[in-house]
Design a protein around this motif. Sequence first.
Motif, PDB file in Angstrom:
ATOM      1  N   SER A  93       0.815  -1.217   0.000  1.00 37.15           N
ATOM      2  CA  SER A  93       0.000   0.000   0.000  1.00 37.15           C
ATOM      3  C   SER A  93       0.843   1.259   0.000  1.00 37.15           C
ATOM      4  O   SER A  93       0.300   2.365  -0.002  1.00 37.15           O
ATOM      5  CB  SER A  93      -0.908   0.023   1.230  1.00 37.15           C
ATOM      6  OG  SER A  93      -1.565  -1.195   1.356  1.00 37.15           O
ATOM      7  N   CYS A  94       2.146   1.098   0.038  1.00 43.20           N
ATOM      8  CA  CYS A  94       3.002   2.293   0.115  1.00 43.20           C
ATOM      9  C   CYS A  94       3.968   2.292  -1.057  1.00 43.20           C
ATOM     10  O   CYS A  94       5.145   1.936  -0.909  1.00 43.20           O
ATOM     11  CB  CYS A  94       3.786   2.306   1.418  1.00 43.20           C
ATOM     12  SG  CYS A  94       2.718   2.161   2.854  1.00 43.20           S
ATOM     13  N   PRO A  95       3.500   2.671  -2.204  1.00 36.78           N
ATOM     14  CA  PRO A  95       4.308   2.545  -3.414  1.00 36.78           C
ATOM     15  C   PRO A  95       5.536   3.437  -3.461  1.00 36.78           C
ATOM     16  O   PRO A  95       6.448   3.185  -4.222  1.00 36.78           O
ATOM     17  CB  PRO A  95       3.328   2.923  -4.538  1.00 36.78           C
ATOM     18  CG  PRO A  95       2.297   3.748  -3.870  1.00 36.78           C
ATOM     19  CD  PRO A  95       2.186   3.265  -2.471  1.00 36.78           C
ATOM     20  N   LEU A  96       5.544   4.490  -2.622  1.00 41.49           N
ATOM     21  CA  LEU A  96       6.672   5.425  -2.718  1.00 41.49           C
ATOM     22  C   LEU A  96       7.802   5.094  -1.756  1.00 41.49           C
ATOM     23  O   LEU A  96       8.748   5.847  -1.625  1.00 41.49           O
ATOM     24  CB  LEU A  96       6.179   6.855  -2.453  1.00 41.49           C
ATOM     25  CG  LEU A  96       5.169   7.350  -3.477  1.00 41.49           C
ATOM     26  CD1 LEU A  96       4.671   8.737  -3.095  1.00 41.49           C
ATOM     27  CD2 LEU A  96       5.794   7.403  -4.862  1.00 41.49           C
ATOM     28  N   ILE A  97       7.706   3.967  -1.106  1.00 36.29           N
ATOM     29  CA  ILE A  97       8.716   3.611  -0.103  1.00 36.29           C
ATOM     30  C   ILE A  97      10.114   3.539  -0.691  1.00 36.29           C
ATOM     31  O   ILE A  97      10.312   2.978  -1.772  1.00 36.29           O
ATOM     32  CB  ILE A  97       8.331   2.256   0.529  1.00 36.29           C
ATOM     33  CG1 ILE A  97       7.672   2.507   1.879  1.00 36.29           C
ATOM     34  CG2 ILE A  97       9.504   1.353   0.719  1.00 36.29           C
ATOM     35  CD1 ILE A  97       7.504   1.269   2.682  1.00 36.29           C
ATOM     36  N   GLN A  98      11.080   4.135   0.027  1.00 38.32           N
ATOM     37  CA  GLN A  98      12.466   4.098  -0.436  1.00 38.32           C
ATOM     38  C   GLN A  98      13.334   3.194   0.413  1.00 38.32           C
ATOM     39  O   GLN A  98      14.340   2.666  -0.057  1.00 38.32           O
ATOM     40  CB  GLN A  98      13.065   5.513  -0.382  1.00 38.32           C
ATOM     41  CG  GLN A  98      12.490   6.438  -1.430  1.00 38.32           C
ATOM     42  CD  GLN A  98      12.992   7.855  -1.259  1.00 38.32           C
ATOM     43  OE1 GLN A  98      13.730   8.139  -0.322  1.00 38.32           O
ATOM     44  NE2 GLN A  98      12.588   8.729  -2.149  1.00 38.32           N
ATOM     45  N   ASP A  99      12.955   3.063   1.673  1.00 41.23           N
ATOM     46  CA  ASP A  99      13.827   2.364   2.609  1.00 41.23           C
ATOM     47  C   ASP A  99      12.963   1.430   3.454  1.00 41.23           C
ATOM     48  O   ASP A  99      12.084   1.886   4.171  1.00 41.23           O
ATOM     49  CB  ASP A  99      14.512   3.424   3.489  1.00 41.23           C
ATOM     50  CG  ASP A  99      15.627   2.834   4.325  1.00 41.23           C
ATOM     51  OD1 ASP A  99      16.622   3.544   4.546  1.00 41.23           O
ATOM     52  OD2 ASP A  99      15.511   1.679   4.776  1.00 41.23           O
ATOM     53  N   LEU A 100      13.218   0.144   3.353  1.00 41.71           N
ATOM     54  CA  LEU A 100      12.389  -0.817   4.075  1.00 41.71           C
ATOM     55  C   LEU A 100      13.261  -1.767   4.871  1.00 41.71           C
ATOM     56  O   LEU A 100      14.235  -2.320   4.349  1.00 41.71           O
ATOM     57  CB  LEU A 100      11.539  -1.619   3.076  1.00 41.71           C
ATOM     58  CG  LEU A 100      10.715  -2.790   3.628  1.00 41.71           C
ATOM     59  CD1 LEU A 100       9.687  -2.289   4.628  1.00 41.71           C
ATOM     60  CD2 LEU A 100      10.008  -3.516   2.482  1.00 41.71           C
ATOM     61  N   LYS A 101      12.901  -1.933   6.129  1.00 39.30           N
ATOM     62  CA  LYS A 101      13.665  -2.872   6.948  1.00 39.30           C
ATOM     63  C   LYS A 101      12.720  -3.704   7.793  1.00 39.30           C
ATOM     64  O   LYS A 101      11.888  -3.168   8.501  1.00 39.30           O
ATOM     65  CB  LYS A 101      14.610  -2.081   7.857  1.00 39.30           C
ATOM     66  CG  LYS A 101      15.456  -2.959   8.747  1.00 39.30           C
ATOM     67  CD  LYS A 101      16.552  -2.143   9.412  1.00 39.30           C
ATOM     68  CE  LYS A 101      17.343  -3.036  10.366  1.00 39.30           C
ATOM     69  NZ  LYS A 101      18.483  -2.335  10.935  1.00 39.30           N
ATOM     70  N   THR A 102      12.845  -5.016   7.673  1.00 36.53           N
ATOM     71  CA  THR A 102      12.076  -5.886   8.562  1.00 36.53           C
ATOM     72  C   THR A 102      13.069  -6.770   9.301  1.00 36.53           C
ATOM     73  O   THR A 102      13.878  -7.455   8.694  1.00 36.53           O
ATOM     74  CB  THR A 102      11.092  -6.797   7.804  1.00 36.53           C
ATOM     75  OG1 THR A 102      11.818  -7.519   6.817  1.00 36.53           O
ATOM     76  CG2 THR A 102      10.000  -6.014   7.128  1.00 36.53           C
ATOM     77  N   SER A 103      12.970  -6.734  10.598  1.00 35.71           N
ATOM     78  CA  SER A 103      13.955  -7.444  11.392  1.00 35.71           C
ATOM     79  C   SER A 103      13.246  -8.237  12.473  1.00 35.71           C
ATOM     80  O   SER A 103      12.415  -7.702  13.197  1.00 35.71           O
ATOM     81  CB  SER A 103      14.916  -6.415  11.996  1.00 35.71           C
ATOM     82  OG  SER A 103      15.766  -7.009  12.910  1.00 35.71           O
ATOM     83  N   SER A 104      13.565  -9.518  12.568  1.00 34.46           N
ATOM     84  CA  SER A 104      12.992 -10.396  13.590  1.00 34.46           C
ATOM     85  C   SER A 104      11.483 -10.320  13.641  1.00 34.46           C
ATOM     86  O   SER A 104      10.896 -10.278  14.722  1.00 34.46           O
ATOM     87  CB  SER A 104      13.561 -10.039  14.971  1.00 34.46           C
ATOM     88  OG  SER A 104      14.955 -10.129  14.948  1.00 34.46           O
ATOM     89  N   CYS A 105      10.868 -10.278  12.512  1.00 36.18           N
ATOM     90  CA  CYS A 105       9.402 -10.260  12.495  1.00 36.18           C
ATOM     91  C   CYS A 105       8.905 -11.670  12.302  1.00 36.18           C
ATOM     92  O   CYS A 105       8.955 -12.207  11.188  1.00 36.18           O
ATOM     93  CB  CYS A 105       8.890  -9.359  11.372  1.00 36.18           C
ATOM     94  SG  CYS A 105       9.288  -7.636  11.652  1.00 36.18           S
ATOM     95  N   SER A 106       8.448 -12.253  13.393  1.00 35.60           N
ATOM     96  CA  SER A 106       7.932 -13.611  13.286  1.00 35.60           C
ATOM     97  C   SER A 106       6.527 -13.539  12.700  1.00 35.60           C
ATOM     98  O   SER A 106       5.843 -12.545  12.828  1.00 35.60           O
ATOM     99  CB  SER A 106       7.893 -14.251  14.665  1.00 35.60           C
ATOM    100  OG  SER A 106       7.172 -13.420  15.535  1.00 35.60           O
TER     101      SER A 106
END
Lengths: 524, 150
Positions: free
Chosen positions: A190-203
């Motif tokens: 839903s966020c097409p303009l995202i430049q920086d994405l980080k997912t960490s330890s997301c169970s």
Amino acid sequence: MEEINRISQLPQEVLIRILSLVPTKEVARAKLVSKSWQNLFEFLPSFTFEFLLPRSLPPEDSTDDMSSFINAIDSALKLHKRFTLDRLQLNLDLDLIGSGSRSRLLIDSWIDAALERKVKQLDLRFQCHNAGYYFLPFEVFGARTITDLRLEECRFEICGDTNIDLPALRKLCLRRIRCEDQAIQKLISSCPLIQDLKTSSCSGVQRLHVSELVNLQRLSVICCYALESIEIDAPSLQYLEYHHGSLQCALLLITPCEFLRELILYDRFITEDLFQNLLSGFPNLELLKINDTRLRWIEISHRQLKRLDLTLTNLEAEGILKIDTPNLRSLRYYGCRTPLISVISSLNTSSLQEVDINFINSDDYGHFSILQSKEFFEMMKHCQDIKLNLHIKSKQELIIPKRRRPILSPPVYDIKHLHLLVYNCCRYQLMIDRMFWMCRPQILSISRETEPRFLKVLYNKFRNKEERPKCRISCTTKCWQHYLEDVRIDGDESRAEIDRIITATELSNIVMKCEVRFKLKWRS
Amino acid sequence: MITLRSSDGETFDIDEAVAVELQTIKHMMEDGCAGSQIPVPNVTGKILAKVIEYCKKHVESGKAEEQAASDDLKGWDADFVKVDQATLFDIILAANYLDIKALLDLTCQTVAEMIKGKTPEEIRRIFCIKNDFTPEEEEEVRRENQWAFE
């Protein structure tokens, strides 16, 4: 000269600008400076509220502190005198704040107040050891002004009906979030303009498909343990970091991308084929960092690669390592000796500026001959900086047979700076002799983790160099002490550290506190 | 070439490329208000000279992309702000009036560093600020902000 209070004459906006560069906690303390400074707090454009339990205080006595903390956040947000808020960061320990409904409503109201003030950067970090999780109000996902969102250790629910409206979101960081499998997927999509994405330890995340994010420049996926498949199709990607982290294999699909400059890969399940395809799909890669891999055959062939960082603890002595990187400037290697040594002779080191080698303790020392390490220094002589960590176990490696001495090629003089780390081993004297057979660095640094006994031996050798070494006249290549013109200790810290080590009576209990540097002058 | 006139009558000739760093001047030029000499009434010659020095340096260095040049510039900036407090605040006011964002950021950061890590009493001493709290008031403010005093 009369002392005038110039700072209070500054326009209020300027003084606020100055205070916004000071941590929130200190600005709160500075309320005590004067009444005008007390009032400025409510004009700050950003707040970071964090409260750490003072170690000296038992938890029962902290209630006053806690309530002043809670009141501070409350009044800062609700009495805020600006229309907009640039940034709000809350580090909340739910065990201290409380996790009952009253506390949750309070936190809800703070987030509400921030959203009302069109907050741009929202950073919510929770800690909950015994308390239950905080459930994020869904209004956050409709905050049209948010550009940076960071959520740590909380929960949220995104289902089919949830309306996600985050048109300004550029940077999203999710850490230790537990949610439904598709929640993060829906959020990202839903966020097409995202430049920086980080997912960490997301169970909870099982599938992650990053596609249609044409603006995505940086992506980090770290230790999401339930991950079964990850697909990345981001044409603008410049930085990719993937730590697999779990014990089960996951499907990794990355579409080739011409802009990718940095790739960091910690994945024990990656196959040789995948690895090869990966490299060929990123023609402009400049940094490659690999760790935790089980590959037996690693071939790195890349024209543009400038920095290479390999941690190959699982690559056995029989493993194959091939490196063909003509533009390589920096090499860091942590692993067994044999694979690297066999690479050295074919390595194109014309651009190499710095090298950091750490050999792990292994049983392959029999193969590590003096000639091979000599070659190593030959190859590295362009480097400005060499960091070398040798794990020498057997004295066989150290002795150069006398008959070999005349045919040995001369030592390498061009080494500018050699950093040495020596672990506990025997025969330091022999090791030093051998080192200086191979190379004659201009600056020699002994790393902090080195055995102090090595330093003592080295220092004594330097000090006693005037004494006549017992070289036979018939020997054409004399030992290194003949060639050492001058030794200087570089810097007061080094000097103090050497004094400390030399005067210590019992070396077995001592560790080095800092690096020690020597400046060496050699005559050829 | 643009000519600026300080509050005490000193004139400074600067290139257009430098003049546009001073946003206030830039807007005047765009609006066509800039005559032969642009008066800068709030800023003395001494301070205007410093401000222009900063802008010139940054315009020149703006062309270099190298890390080494950028490190050099940081060093230059650090030396630039090594001035007495009065001058520093004058530069802040000038940068604010002339709307030079980078200079304002640099000087404000410098003052922020002077504040960081200091107790309220130390801050008062550094900036010659008078304590206008009664002991009771001071105690109350301290209690309200106990969380900040660990």
